[in-house]
Write a protein that holds these residues in place. Sequence first.
Motif, mmCIF file in Angstrom:
data_model
loop_
_atom_site.group_PDB
_atom_site.id
_atom_site.type_symbol
_atom_site.label_atom_id
_atom_site.label_comp_id
_atom_site.label_asym_id
_atom_site.label_seq_id
_atom_site.Cartn_x
_atom_site.Cartn_y
_atom_site.Cartn_z
ATOM 1 N N SER A 53 29.952 112.293 4.650
ATOM 2 C CA SER A 53 29.388 113.430 5.290
ATOM 3 C C SER A 53 30.415 114.587 5.575
ATOM 4 N N LYS A 54 29.923 115.459 6.434
ATOM 5 C CA LYS A 54 30.833 116.690 6.657
ATOM 6 C C LYS A 54 30.955 116.462 8.382
ATOM 7 N N PHE A 55 32.286 116.952 8.697
ATOM 8 C CA PHE A 55 32.542 117.053 10.091
ATOM 9 C C PHE A 55 31.927 118.316 10.761
ATOM 10 N N SER A 56 31.651 119.106 10.022
ATOM 11 C CA SER A 56 31.226 120.673 10.340
ATOM 12 C C SER A 56 29.994 120.453 10.732
ATOM 13 N N ARG A 57 29.000 119.578 10.316
ATOM 14 C CA ARG A 57 27.739 119.297 10.645
ATOM 15 C C ARG A 57 27.611 118.465 11.881
ATOM 16 N N ARG A 58 26.871 118.793 12.796
ATOM 17 C CA ARG A 58 26.988 117.771 14.373
ATOM 18 C C ARG A 58 25.836 116.763 13.924
ATOM 19 N N ASN A 59 25.001 116.988 13.203
ATOM 20 C CA ASN A 59 23.720 116.094 12.961
ATOM 21 C C ASN A 59 24.318 114.755 12.143
ATOM 22 N N THR A 60 25.546 114.866 11.669
ATOM 23 C CA THR A 60 25.820 113.702 10.736
ATOM 24 C C THR A 60 27.156 113.001 11.408
ATOM 25 N N ASP A 61 27.261 111.746 11.217
ATOM 26 C CA ASP A 61 28.402 110.886 11.473
ATOM 27 C C ASP A 61 28.484 109.678 10.557
ATOM 28 N N SER A 62 29.642 109.620 9.731
ATOM 29 C CA SER A 62 29.688 108.512 8.769
ATOM 30 C C SER A 62 30.063 107.345 9.550
ATOM 31 N N ALA A 63 30.629 106.975 10.274
ATOM 32 C CA ALA A 63 30.827 105.783 11.062
ATOM 33 C C ALA A 63 29.530 105.359 11.717
ATOM 34 N N ARG A 64 28.797 106.349 12.496
ATOM 35 C CA ARG A 64 27.459 105.866 13.254
ATOM 36 C C ARG A 64 26.375 105.358 12.054
ATOM 37 N N PHE A 65 26.452 106.060 10.822
ATOM 38 C CA PHE A 65 25.595 105.925 9.838
ATOM 39 C C PHE A 65 25.926 104.212 9.242
ATOM 40 N N GLY A 66 27.199 104.171 9.120
ATOM 41 C CA GLY A 66 27.569 102.704 8.999
ATOM 42 C C GLY A 66 26.853 101.585 9.988
ATOM 43 N N GLN A 67 27.137 101.928 10.957
ATOM 44 C CA GLN A 67 26.474 100.984 11.864
ATOM 45 C C GLN A 67 24.930 100.867 11.935
ATOM 46 N N HIS A 68 24.286 102.070 11.679
ATOM 47 C CA HIS A 68 22.994 102.213 11.172
ATOM 48 C C HIS A 68 22.560 101.301 10.054
ATOM 49 N N ILE A 69 23.351 101.223 8.957
ATOM 50 C CA ILE A 69 23.076 100.307 7.952
ATOM 51 C C ILE A 69 23.417 98.955 8.095
ATOM 52 N N ARG A 70 24.350 98.788 8.892
ATOM 53 C CA ARG A 70 24.427 97.475 9.385
ATOM 54 C C ARG A 70 23.392 96.753 9.981
ATOM 55 N N LYS A 71 22.866 97.424 11.240
ATOM 56 C CA LYS A 71 21.676 97.062 12.056
ATOM 57 C C LYS A 71 20.336 96.904 11.022
ATOM 58 N N ALA A 72 20.215 97.721 10.275
ATOM 59 C CA ALA A 72 19.058 97.607 9.282
ATOM 60 C C ALA A 72 19.076 96.508 8.484
ATOM 61 N N MET A 73 20.246 96.404 7.677
ATOM 62 C CA MET A 73 20.085 94.998 7.129
ATOM 63 C C MET A 73 20.009 93.878 7.791
ATOM 64 N N ILE A 74 20.623 93.766 8.954
ATOM 65 C CA ILE A 74 20.313 92.468 9.891
ATOM 66 C C ILE A 74 18.732 92.406 10.219
ATOM 67 N N ASP A 75 18.274 93.663 10.592
ATOM 68 C CA ASP A 75 16.774 93.642 11.145
ATOM 69 C C ASP A 75 15.988 93.223 10.001
ATOM 70 N N ILE A 76 16.102 93.816 8.730
ATOM 71 C CA ILE A 76 15.367 93.241 7.655
ATOM 72 C C ILE A 76 15.659 91.721 7.235
#
Length: 787
Positions: free
Chosen positions: A736-759
């Motif tokens: 993603s891009k640092f210049s956009r405050r709405n994105t965070d690659s590490a945060r999205f990685g944790q969301h992916i991990r949790k989504a995988m486990i939840d499913i």
Amino acid sequence: MAEAHQAVGFEFTVRPDGVDVKLTKEVLKNIYLSSLTAWKKKAIRLKNGILTEVYPASPSSWLIVVIAMMMSLYTGTDPPLGIIDTIKKNLPYQDFLSAQARAVVSAILFATAVWLFFIHIIRFALKTLLSYHGWIFETHGNMRTTTKVWLRLVRLLSGRRPLLYSFQAALPRLPVPRVKDTIEKYLESVRPLLDDDQYKRMEVLARNFKENEASQLQRYLVLKSWWSTNYVSDWWEEYIYLRSRGPIMVNSNFYIMDLLYVTPTHRQAARAGNIVHAMLQYRRKLERGELAPMRALGTVPMCSTQMERMFNTTRIPGTETDFVLHLTDRKHLVVFHRGRYFQVWLYTGGRHLLPSELENQFQQILNDTSEPQPGELKLAALTAGDRVPWARTRLKYFSKGPNKESLDTIESASFFLTLDEKPQGYDPGKAFSLDTYAKSLLHGKCYDRWFDKSFNLISYPNGKMGVNIEHSWADAPIVGHMWEYVLAIDCFHLGYTEEGHCKGDVNRGLPSPTRLKWEIPEKCQDIIHASYVLARHLADDVDFHGHLFTEFGKGLIKKCKTSPDAFIQMALQLAQFRDQGVFCLTYESSMTRMFRDGRTETVRSCTCEAAAFVLTMEHQDATNAERLALFRKAADKHQNMYRLAMTGSGIDRHLFCLYIVSKYLGVESPFLTKVLSEPWKLSTSQTPQQQINLVDIDKFPKYVGAGGGFGPVADDGYGVSYIIVGENLITFHISSKFSRRNTDSARFGQHIRKAMIDIQTLFKQEKDKSVVENGKDVHLENNKKYM
């Protein structure tokens, strides 16, 4: 610079009676061996070219037909029904041939015609069979009888031991979908992204397009599909890649990593020597067409066209559009180290340099302490910046003299090698090691990769490797195929000594690497610096995160009786919604290589079914049974869309080509303009494992690749690449891009991990419930026995 190398072996003595030229024995030997190798290579290419042209037949089958015809002559039978006699009567130069010779020549000509006729019949039949794609929609492990018969027919007509390009003439053309179907699928794909008013406006635009411009544009597109081997690929390469005027670094180029857990040697020059030698072996097989073609189910062939330009290829900048320059038989490599460029010859005496000889060449460069020439250090930043300044600078400052000579050496090189100065690679003890490794491969220092080359091989001081790939000439699976082969050859065939050096002796008589010469004026240096500043800003803005998901992998997902890709895509939709709070247009890349010259198609993963599943997952009152039912429905929908994309029934390439036709004709279409301007805020791609037979992962579990990744497609979105490795590992590459405050690659990685486990938990709870219910039933049955 080649002349300088060859001059080493010659001695010139000027005498009163003329010039005495002496040739050393070593030079004469090398000339002889090089000539012998060149003729041998031509003979092999000619032979393999003939085999490819006549496949699935063979020269031996031609001989059988000729013998059969000759036997018919001598037995008095007449299977050709007098055709041979007709040919004999009309042969030219009959006066120079005896009656028997005319009969033999006529029989051979007739036999050859019959043989070629049957080849075309078999190819037509094979192309007809390969146009059937119903097999891909069948449930895995539950193949219908008709499909089994079809599969046997394909295998029967496919012949034995095909070469890389054997099936090209038998591959079907990519069909042009109906406009009506494309519009219906498009409207369905954007429904979860639009409110009622927005959707109604889009329906109006679509209906007006279908009733007015569509039929005219479609006619031209169908006409193009008749004339060209693929109605999409040439326009896709030109308008999506080559006409882009922005930087290709980050925006277009992508990367592939080394083995994740294993480093065969920590000697930089040795690892580079083995890898380069393995690449040369692959190139030899590729140029001769000796690689086996990729085949789905081990039977259905894939197009191999993209592989032709893997080596000796460079993207040349232009003011309006770039073009891809592909050369043949280039025998050198260009190496970058500490701001200097070196030319290294890859052949000697008609053979490849051995790994130990390559190690010695690279070690000489590492030991070289000379400084860069003025302007040389950041020269490659020109390839990382905007294309127009690079094109104009190339014409003005690199069209003559030593600059042109050195640039030609780079652009004609087999590929580009960077001997990097900073160690990289995955280190479990360092939190962000995979992130910095990815950024190094994607953009490096912005001046230590020649981003225009078909690919850059990057070597690190700790023995790790990686590849940065220019995207216009091919897609990721093409380079991935080569990289799988190279890593397997490096680790399991070439190997290293106990000290970590390449095996084998070193020929100390080889010419040393040669520095490229540059004369770069200050004005040109200013342009180079401007390109560097732009590229540096772009690189520093890239937020990268590599996430190793080790909780479970393909093995457990398959036990859930669902597609691993669909499982991951649904997890990405859930992660995206949790991260952003809204759904977005999602791009998943699918290949279309079952068609001639096929490249990719888009799967729009954010469907109504996926949205319903995600909303149910976030609804506290929903039951797990409801969530699981909606997941299965969404996964089935996604899998069906993926299959449609693979079989030529996708929508985005069709809409893209309709848009290009409208621009050629000067037809304004608000609908197409709207469609082509929609941003892909979530762009995803799976890196496939294509040659699992090369390494036995069960026996060598640590010898797994880390896959690769790419930069974000939208400024305010995410790019996600993933590779399913073996049964228990999935690696995600998130950008993603640092210049956009709405994105965070590490945060999205944790969301992916949790989504995988939840499913996965949904399936686990269903299994546990089933076990409990079955236990109760057994308990009741046991009680009934005693009642």
